[in-house]
Motif scaffolding. Sequence first.
Motif, mmCIF file in Angstrom:
data_model
loop_
_atom_site.group_PDB
_atom_site.id
_atom_site.type_symbol
_atom_site.label_atom_id
_atom_site.label_comp_id
_atom_site.label_asym_id
_atom_site.label_seq_id
_atom_site.Cartn_x
_atom_site.Cartn_y
_atom_site.Cartn_z
ATOM 1 N N PRO A 110 0.723 -1.286 0.080
ATOM 2 C CA PRO A 110 -0.067 -0.110 -0.098
ATOM 3 C C PRO A 110 1.010 1.368 0.184
ATOM 4 C CG PRO A 110 0.106 -0.872 2.059
ATOM 5 C CD PRO A 110 0.687 -1.774 1.245
ATOM 6 N N GLY A 111 0.253 2.404 -0.279
ATOM 7 C CA GLY A 111 1.155 3.764 -0.271
ATOM 8 C C GLY A 111 1.257 4.412 0.921
ATOM 9 N N ASP A 112 1.855 5.584 0.837
ATOM 10 C CA ASP A 112 2.071 6.080 2.242
ATOM 11 C C ASP A 112 0.847 6.841 2.751
ATOM 12 O OD1 ASP A 112 4.391 5.655 1.737
ATOM 13 O OD2 ASP A 112 5.497 7.778 1.700
ATOM 14 N N VAL A 113 0.405 6.615 3.839
ATOM 15 C CA VAL A 113 -1.062 7.315 4.181
ATOM 16 C C VAL A 113 -0.738 8.987 4.291
ATOM 17 C CG1 VAL A 113 -2.642 7.593 6.286
ATOM 18 C CG2 VAL A 113 -1.387 5.483 5.767
ATOM 19 N N ARG A 114 -1.512 9.721 3.695
ATOM 20 C CA ARG A 114 -1.324 11.269 3.710
ATOM 21 C C ARG A 114 -1.505 11.749 5.190
ATOM 22 N NH1 ARG A 114 -2.130 13.337 -1.382
ATOM 23 N NH2 ARG A 114 -3.117 12.189 -2.920
ATOM 24 N N PRO A 115 -0.569 12.693 5.511
ATOM 25 C CA PRO A 115 -0.440 13.083 6.673
ATOM 26 C C PRO A 115 -1.797 13.501 7.372
ATOM 27 C CG PRO A 115 1.093 14.085 5.285
ATOM 28 C CD PRO A 115 0.246 13.357 4.370
ATOM 29 N N GLN A 116 -2.737 14.034 6.715
ATOM 30 C CA GLN A 116 -3.884 14.572 7.345
ATOM 31 C C GLN A 116 -4.855 13.064 7.732
ATOM 32 O OE1 GLN A 116 -3.038 14.999 4.230
ATOM 33 N NE2 GLN A 116 -5.069 15.196 2.970
ATOM 34 N N PHE A 117 -4.520 12.074 7.277
ATOM 35 C CA PHE A 117 -5.239 10.805 7.466
ATOM 36 C C PHE A 117 -4.542 9.936 8.578
ATOM 37 C CE2 PHE A 117 -6.913 11.658 3.056
ATOM 38 C CZ PHE A 117 -7.724 12.497 3.456
ATOM 39 N N VAL A 118 -3.356 10.406 8.854
ATOM 40 C CA VAL A 118 -2.811 9.378 9.863
ATOM 41 C C VAL A 118 -3.219 8.992 11.145
ATOM 42 C CG1 VAL A 118 -0.566 9.022 11.435
ATOM 43 C CG2 VAL A 118 -0.312 9.840 8.794
ATOM 44 N N VAL A 119 -3.898 10.058 11.607
ATOM 45 C CA VAL A 119 -4.562 9.782 12.962
ATOM 46 C C VAL A 119 -5.775 8.930 12.740
ATOM 47 C CG1 VAL A 119 -5.913 10.995 14.761
ATOM 48 C CG2 VAL A 119 -3.608 11.636 14.200
ATOM 49 N N PRO A 120 -6.818 9.150 12.097
ATOM 50 C CA PRO A 120 -8.051 8.367 11.672
ATOM 51 C C PRO A 120 -7.620 6.943 11.581
ATOM 52 C CG PRO A 120 -7.773 10.124 10.135
ATOM 53 C CD PRO A 120 -6.970 10.457 11.259
ATOM 54 N N ALA A 121 -6.635 6.953 10.639
ATOM 55 C CA ALA A 121 -6.101 5.495 10.224
ATOM 56 C C ALA A 121 -5.827 4.508 11.411
ATOM 57 C CB ALA A 121 -4.966 5.430 9.353
ATOM 58 N N LYS A 122 -5.295 5.086 12.434
ATOM 59 C CA LYS A 122 -4.831 4.446 13.468
ATOM 60 C C LYS A 122 -6.074 4.392 14.847
ATOM 61 C CE LYS A 122 -1.586 7.698 15.494
ATOM 62 N NZ LYS A 122 -0.252 8.105 15.653
ATOM 63 N N THR A 123 -6.951 4.870 14.417
ATOM 64 C CA THR A 123 -8.219 5.182 15.420
ATOM 65 C C THR A 123 -8.893 3.925 15.547
ATOM 66 O OG1 THR A 123 -8.432 7.376 15.334
ATOM 67 C CG2 THR A 123 -9.927 6.547 16.363
ATOM 68 N N VAL A 124 -8.903 3.161 16.840
ATOM 69 C CA VAL A 124 -9.396 1.889 17.143
ATOM 70 C C VAL A 124 -10.779 1.971 17.456
ATOM 71 C CG1 VAL A 124 -9.257 -0.005 18.723
ATOM 72 C CG2 VAL A 124 -7.323 0.954 17.955
ATOM 73 N N LEU A 125 -11.589 1.555 16.615
ATOM 74 C CA LEU A 125 -13.161 1.446 17.010
ATOM 75 C C LEU A 125 -13.713 0.159 17.522
ATOM 76 C CD1 LEU A 125 -14.528 3.578 14.096
ATOM 77 C CD2 LEU A 125 -13.845 4.287 16.389
#
Length: 359
Positions: A110-125
Motif C-alpha cells: 500500500p502507499g504512504d498514508v497522507r499526513p491528514q489521515f494518519v490519526v484516523p487510520a490508527k483510531t481503534v473503534l
Amino acid sequence: MIRFRRNAFTLIELLVVIAIIAILIGLLLPAVQKVREAASRMKCQNNMKQLALAVHNFESANQLLPAYSSLTGSNAGNFSIQARLLPFVEQENLRNLLTFDVSLTVGCCPGDVRPQFVVPAKTVLSLFRCPSDASQDTFTSRSGTSGGATGQDFVYAGTNYHVNIGTGVGTLYDARLPTDGIAWTNSRVRITDIIDGTSNTAAFGESLLGVQTQAPPAPTTDAERKRVMMNITCSWISPTIPPAVAGLNGGYVLPVDPAGYYSMSLASSLNRGWSGQRGAGWISGREYWTAYQHYLPPNSNIPDMQTCGNGVLGSRSNHTGGVNLALCDGSVRFVRDSITLTTWRAYGSRNGGEIITEE
C-alpha cells in the motif's frame, strides 16, 4: 484422662478439601467460559447489526448502497465502505477528519498514508472489533516504494467486519469489476437490485485478524492457516482502470471446489510467500483489509489469497462452530460451519435466483 480439642485439619483432610475445590473449579471454568463466549458473540452480533442498519441509512440518504472503495487513477483502492458509514454509526467527528475526494494514500502498495489521515487510520473503534478475537487492535504496515510511496511504516486500526463482495467463483473475486455481491469498486447498487431478497443476501461477514506481520512463515497448523494469506505475484496490473477483463492476466479462474483452488495456488509459480495483513485497516478500501467473499466455507482451513490487494477472502471467527452474518435486511444470524457450500454461496449473491432452504 485429659482430652485436647483439635483445632486444625489433618494433612489428609486438607488434601481432600483441596482436591474437592480443584474439581469444583474444573467444573465451573468451562461454564464461565461458555457464558463469556455467549456474551462476546452477542456483542459481535450487535456490532454487525449496527453496520447493517448503517447501510440502510446510507441508502436512504444517497439512494444507493455504499460502493466498495473507488478508483481514480489507481488499482490500489481508496477509502473503505466502513469509512463511508462513519456518520451513520455515531462517528461524525471521525468522519470530519476524512476527505473522500482525496486519496487515502500516495503510491503503492500500500502507499504512504497522507499526513491528514494518519490519526484516523490508527483510531481503534470497538464497533469494528469482535470481542472473541483477542488479537492486537492495530497493525504496522510498511508502504511500497512506487508511485511516490517511500517505504515507511504506518499504523492502522484493524477490523473483523468485512463487506460482502460476492461468491468469488470464476473471476468474481476481482472486485475492480462488477461481482454478484452487494458492492464492488465504484458500484451503484440499490436495495431494489438485491433481487434474491434482503433477508437472503449477506451485507457483512466476520473474519479473524491477521498475524500482525507482513511476511509470516508458511502456516503449519489450522489456526495459522485461518490467519494468513498466500501472496500471489501481482501479474494482473492492467493498462486500463478499471481493467477491461476481470482476474489475473494469466487467466486465473477459481474452480468450483475450493480444494482445487488451494492446490492450484500452491503449485503455481505465482505463489510468492505469505501475508499476515488480513483485516489490517478498517479505513482502507483494499479487499484483503475490509472485504470478504463466500467462495470458501465458514471457518475454512484453506488459506486466503491476495494479489495486489484483491483475492480470495473467507469468513472466520473464534465463535464455537460458526460465524455471524449480517444480512441486508438488518438482521444478524449465526451460521454454522456445517452449512452446505451451495447455501453459503447463495447468501453471497444478490441476484443468483437461489432458494435458501437451510442455514
